[in-house]
Scaffold this motif. Structure first.
Motif, short mmCIF file in Angstrom:
data_model
loop_
_atom_site.label_atom_id
_atom_site.label_comp_id
_atom_site.label_asym_id
_atom_site.label_seq_id
_atom_site.Cartn_x
_atom_site.Cartn_y
_atom_site.Cartn_z
N ALA A 28 4.02 16.16 -26.05
CA ALA A 28 3.72 16.12 -27.49
C ALA A 28 2.28 15.69 -27.73
O ALA A 28 1.58 16.24 -28.59
CB ALA A 28 4.69 15.16 -28.19
N MET A 29 1.82 14.71 -26.96
CA MET A 29 0.43 14.26 -27.10
C MET A 29 -0.55 15.36 -26.70
O MET A 29 -1.60 15.52 -27.32
CB MET A 29 0.21 13.00 -26.27
N SER A 30 -0.18 16.16 -25.69
CA SER A 30 -1.05 17.27 -25.28
C SER A 30 -1.08 18.36 -26.35
O SER A 30 -1.97 19.20 -26.35
CB SER A 30 -0.58 17.86 -23.95
N ALA A 31 -0.09 18.33 -27.26
CA ALA A 31 -0.05 19.28 -28.37
C ALA A 31 -0.53 18.63 -29.67
O ALA A 31 -0.27 19.14 -30.76
CB ALA A 31 1.38 19.80 -28.56
N CYS A 32 -1.20 17.49 -29.55
CA CYS A 32 -1.83 16.80 -30.68
C CYS A 32 -0.84 16.19 -31.66
O CYS A 32 -1.17 16.00 -32.84
CB CYS A 32 -2.77 17.74 -31.44
N LEU A 33 0.36 15.88 -31.21
CA LEU A 33 1.33 15.24 -32.10
C LEU A 33 1.30 13.72 -31.94
O LEU A 33 1.26 13.22 -30.81
CB LEU A 33 2.75 15.72 -31.78
N GLY A 71 0.80 -1.22 0.00
CA GLY A 71 0.00 0.00 0.00
C GLY A 71 0.83 1.26 0.00
O GLY A 71 0.31 2.35 -0.25
N LYS A 72 2.15 1.12 0.27
CA LYS A 72 3.00 2.32 0.29
C LYS A 72 3.60 2.62 -1.09
O LYS A 72 4.20 3.66 -1.28
CB LYS A 72 4.11 2.18 1.31
N LEU A 73 3.45 1.68 -2.04
CA LEU A 73 3.98 1.90 -3.40
C LEU A 73 2.88 2.45 -4.30
O LEU A 73 1.79 1.88 -4.39
CB LEU A 73 4.50 0.58 -3.97
N HIS A 74 3.17 3.55 -4.98
CA HIS A 74 2.18 4.21 -5.82
C HIS A 74 2.78 4.55 -7.17
O HIS A 74 3.93 4.96 -7.26
CB HIS A 74 1.69 5.50 -5.16
N VAL A 75 2.00 4.37 -8.23
CA VAL A 75 2.39 4.83 -9.57
C VAL A 75 1.57 6.06 -9.90
O VAL A 75 0.34 6.01 -9.93
CB VAL A 75 2.16 3.74 -10.63
N VAL A 76 2.25 7.18 -10.09
CA VAL A 76 1.59 8.44 -10.44
C VAL A 76 2.30 9.01 -11.66
O VAL A 76 3.48 9.38 -11.59
CB VAL A 76 1.66 9.47 -9.28
N TYR A 77 1.61 9.04 -12.78
CA TYR A 77 2.21 9.58 -14.01
C TYR A 77 2.40 11.09 -13.88
O TYR A 77 1.61 11.77 -13.23
CB TYR A 77 1.34 9.25 -15.21
N ASN A 78 3.44 11.59 -14.54
CA ASN A 78 3.70 13.03 -14.50
C ASN A 78 2.62 13.81 -15.23
O ASN A 78 2.26 13.48 -16.35
CB ASN A 78 5.05 13.35 -15.16
N GLY A 79 2.12 14.86 -14.58
CA GLY A 79 1.25 15.80 -15.28
C GLY A 79 2.12 16.76 -16.06
O GLY A 79 3.20 17.15 -15.61
N VAL A 80 1.69 17.15 -17.26
CA VAL A 80 2.54 18.00 -18.10
C VAL A 80 1.87 19.28 -18.57
O VAL A 80 2.54 20.16 -19.09
CB VAL A 80 3.05 17.23 -19.34
N ALA A 81 0.57 19.37 -18.42
CA ALA A 81 -0.13 20.56 -18.92
C ALA A 81 -1.45 20.72 -18.19
O ALA A 81 -2.10 19.75 -17.83
CB ALA A 81 -0.36 20.46 -20.42
N SER A 82 -1.85 21.97 -17.98
CA SER A 82 -3.15 22.25 -17.38
C SER A 82 -4.25 22.04 -18.42
O SER A 82 -3.99 21.96 -19.62
CB SER A 82 -3.19 23.69 -16.88
N GLU A 83 -5.49 21.97 -17.95
CA GLU A 83 -6.62 21.81 -18.87
C GLU A 83 -6.68 22.98 -19.86
O GLU A 83 -6.97 22.81 -21.03
CB GLU A 83 -7.91 21.70 -18.07
N GLU A 84 -6.37 24.18 -19.35
CA GLU A 84 -6.36 25.36 -20.21
C GLU A 84 -5.31 25.25 -21.30
O GLU A 84 -5.57 25.56 -22.47
CB GLU A 84 -6.10 26.61 -19.36
N GLN A 85 -4.12 24.77 -20.94
CA GLN A 85 -3.04 24.61 -21.93
C GLN A 85 -3.39 23.56 -22.97
O GLN A 85 -3.14 23.74 -24.16
CB GLN A 85 -1.74 24.22 -21.21
N ILE A 86 -3.98 22.45 -22.51
CA ILE A 86 -4.33 21.38 -23.44
C ILE A 86 -5.38 21.85 -24.43
O ILE A 86 -5.33 21.53 -25.62
CB ILE A 86 -4.83 20.14 -22.66
N THR A 87 -6.34 22.62 -23.95
CA THR A 87 -7.37 23.16 -24.84
C THR A 87 -6.75 24.12 -25.86
O THR A 87 -7.10 24.10 -27.04
CB THR A 87 -8.45 23.90 -24.02
#
Length: 353
Positions: free
Chosen positions: A297-302, A171-187
């Motif tokens: 890159a994915m958040s920028a539609c590439l 229970g002490k091991l966690h996988v958390v992917y890095n966030g790279v952009a806000s919802e506003e930036q992604i839009t």
């Protein structure tokens, strides 16, 4: 709640940028951060801009690319004792509630937290030995056990979790992917990418530290194969590294007669513009822990062409948001497909977005 953040990197590579995003995200909560960095640099300037308190303390590593000798080990232990003493004093003086280490290369945060009697979180964002040829100065079993002794351990991909802890369930091991952009930036990112590219040459993009494990030479050789087949394409390279290796890659481009189609742009503080100038990202790293630039890159539609190893297969869905490859021939084939199927490639980019 007062949290002491410890990071070994004074620059603005992926781990530091992810830490900055975390600090900004925690701003909405009642978190009072203090960040310990080893020296002045680009990260320091960003933290000052954010108004976050900084302390500069030497952070000795417990991993190295060199052969470990008794003399260097003893010297390293002495430096660690000094660093730990400074951190314990800081924890007590500032009434710190929690210590967070943003790196696997130094144990001083964990030991200082233990001595000060406060909980510790360890956030691991790199393989160490696979991506940077860093080996522990102590037996690997003890190295991993010290990391595991923290109250919580965060890994930025399933691949990292498996590498350090195999199939251990806790229970002490966690996988958390890095966030790279806000919802506003992604839009915002999708607006320009939705428009059909007017570029005469299909543009591939390579972003990251320029070092042998990142696979830049492989990308340049693949580009040369495309040019030999009469496929109009080019490669933009963003990042820094040892000048000797950058020159080696530049010389390779000249040797393969594609230098006019390869552009070295150096380090960019804000890579958003270069994403909009490209048609596809190449993630050729042999052991990418997560791939922050992949997600950016994915958040920028590439669409993304990525090596089928490390954490990349967790980010890229083969055939849907990009193409995964194993061999140099498969990389070349994937690049040709992207050039020859621009509409389908754009749909992959939108699926990633």
């Amino acid at each position: 709640m007062k949290v002491l953040f410890i990071t070994h990197n004074d620059g603005l590579l992926g781990s530091s940028r992810s830490l900055l995003d975390l600090l900004v995200g925690l701003g909405k909560y009642q978190i009072n951060p203090i960040v310990v960095i080893p020296k002045e640099g680009l990260l320091e300037k960003k933290l000052i801009d954010l108004g976050i308190p900084i302390r500069i303390i030497s952070l000795p590593w417990w991993v190295s690319t060199q052969t470990h000798h008794l003399k260097s080990t003893v010297s390293n232990i002495r430096e660690m004792k000094t660093s730990i003493h400074q951190l314990v004093s800081l924890i007590k003086l500032q009434s710190v509630d929690l210590v967070y280490t943003n790196s696997s290369v130094t144990p001083v945060g964990r030991i200082a937290a233990l001595l000060a009697g406060v909980p510790h979180i360890w956030h691991i964002r790199e393989f160490g030995n696979l991506d940077f040829s860093l080996s522990p100065m102590i037996p690997k079993s003890i190295f991993r056990q010290i990391i595991y002794s923290s109250q919580a351990v965060i890994c930025n991909s399933q691949a990292i979790k498996k590498h350090y802890f195999e199939n251990r369930i806790s229970g002490k091991l966690h996988v958390v992917y890095n966030g790279v952009a806000s919802e506003e930036q992604i839009t915002k990112n999708t607006r320009s990418t939705m428009q059909e590219s007017q570029r005469k040459e299909y543009t591939f993009l390579f972003i990251g530290s320029i070092s042998p494990p990142k696979g830049l030479e492989e990308a340049i050789m693949a580009l040369q194969e495309l040019r030999c087949k009469g496929i109009n394409s080019r490669l933009i390279i963003v990042g820094t590294g040892k000048q000797s290796y950058i020159e080696k890659c530049s010389d390779l481009a000249y040797k393969l007669q594609v230098a006019d189609s390869v552009e070295f742009m150096g380090y960019l503080d804000d890579p958003s513009e270069v994403y909009s100038a490209a048609d596809c990202l190449l993630m050729c790293s042999k052991n990418e822990a997560f791939g922050r630039v992949t997600a950016e890159a994915m958040s920028a539609c590439l669409p993304v062409i990525g090596k089928n190893s490390g954490g990349t297969p967790e980010v890229v869905v083969d055939g849907k948001t990009g193409i995964l490859y194993d061999t140099e021939e498969e990389l070349e084939t994937a690049m040709i497909w992207m050039v020859q199927h621009p509409a389908e490639a754009s749909q992959m980019g939108l699926a990633g977005w």
